[in-house]
Design a protein around this motif. Sequence first.
Motif, mmCIF file in Angstrom:
data_model
loop_
_atom_site.group_PDB
_atom_site.id
_atom_site.type_symbol
_atom_site.label_atom_id
_atom_site.label_comp_id
_atom_site.label_asym_id
_atom_site.label_seq_id
_atom_site.Cartn_x
_atom_site.Cartn_y
_atom_site.Cartn_z
ATOM 1 N N LEU A 83 33.628 39.199 45.300
ATOM 2 C CA LEU A 83 34.062 39.578 46.644
ATOM 3 C C LEU A 83 33.981 38.441 47.659
ATOM 4 O O LEU A 83 34.841 38.328 48.530
ATOM 5 C CB LEU A 83 33.233 40.763 47.149
ATOM 6 C CG LEU A 83 33.392 42.073 46.389
ATOM 7 C CD1 LEU A 83 32.421 43.117 46.934
ATOM 8 C CD2 LEU A 83 34.820 42.576 46.461
ATOM 9 N N PHE A 84 32.939 37.609 47.560
ATOM 10 C CA PHE A 84 32.700 36.611 48.595
ATOM 11 C C PHE A 84 32.672 35.176 48.091
ATOM 12 O O PHE A 84 32.376 34.263 48.852
ATOM 13 C CB PHE A 84 31.375 36.919 49.315
ATOM 14 C CG PHE A 84 31.322 38.305 49.875
ATOM 15 C CD1 PHE A 84 32.118 38.659 50.948
ATOM 16 C CD2 PHE A 84 30.484 39.262 49.322
ATOM 17 C CE1 PHE A 84 32.074 39.939 51.463
ATOM 18 C CE2 PHE A 84 30.434 40.543 49.833
ATOM 19 C CZ PHE A 84 31.236 40.887 50.902
ATOM 20 N N GLY A 85 32.973 34.959 46.830
ATOM 21 C CA GLY A 85 32.920 33.615 46.259
ATOM 22 C C GLY A 85 34.133 32.762 46.548
ATOM 23 O O GLY A 85 34.138 31.565 46.269
ATOM 24 N N GLY A 86 35.182 33.351 47.089
ATOM 25 C CA GLY A 86 36.378 32.594 47.422
ATOM 26 C C GLY A 86 37.174 32.138 46.219
ATOM 27 O O GLY A 86 37.902 31.157 46.289
ATOM 28 N N VAL A 87 37.038 32.864 45.107
ATOM 29 C CA VAL A 87 37.726 32.483 43.869
ATOM 30 C C VAL A 87 38.685 33.596 43.481
ATOM 31 O O VAL A 87 38.322 34.769 43.506
ATOM 32 C CB VAL A 87 36.714 32.267 42.723
ATOM 33 C CG1 VAL A 87 37.421 31.868 41.452
ATOM 34 C CG2 VAL A 87 35.682 31.232 43.113
ATOM 35 N N GLN A 88 39.889 33.227 43.125
ATOM 36 C CA GLN A 88 40.894 34.192 42.672
ATOM 37 C C GLN A 88 41.237 33.907 41.216
ATOM 38 O O GLN A 88 41.160 32.773 40.760
ATOM 39 C CB GLN A 88 42.161 34.081 43.525
ATOM 40 C CG GLN A 88 41.950 34.384 44.985
ATOM 41 C CD GLN A 88 41.516 35.820 45.221
ATOM 42 O OE1 GLN A 88 42.011 36.732 44.580
ATOM 43 N NE2 GLN A 88 40.592 36.015 46.135
#
Length: 136
Positions: A123-128
């Motif tokens: 959710l908050f790791g900034g990885v897609q």
Amino acid sequence: MTEPTETPEFVDSTALALATLRCPRCHQGRLFSTSALNVTKFAQMPAQCPVCGQSFEPEPGFYFGSMYITFAFNVATFLVFGVLIYYLMGNPDTWVYVAIITGVTVLFTPLILRYSRALMLYLFGGVQYNKSWARR
């Protein structure tokens, strides 16, 4: 040491990758180094994904935020088992509630911690998810 990973069939599903605790970028690498049953090392994570090299700690102290997710999981555990005890055991003494809920919480601690960290990273790791990062 991590085990070699095989390409799972569900590699495109973020929900299934999260459920199986896989890397958020490639959906193949394992988020944790050991089994959840390893009592002393159940929280051990590699520094980066063994498949795509994605860092599992985007910034120092990143997983301190996962304690709020852990709290939510523990409140849900308390409520679910409290209601089950009430209806299945006919509202027993308070010590029964405390003993059963404490035991269940201690047993679920490895899973709760792992899923809290995984949710925090997703959710908050900034990885897609990026299909091109998966090793073929």
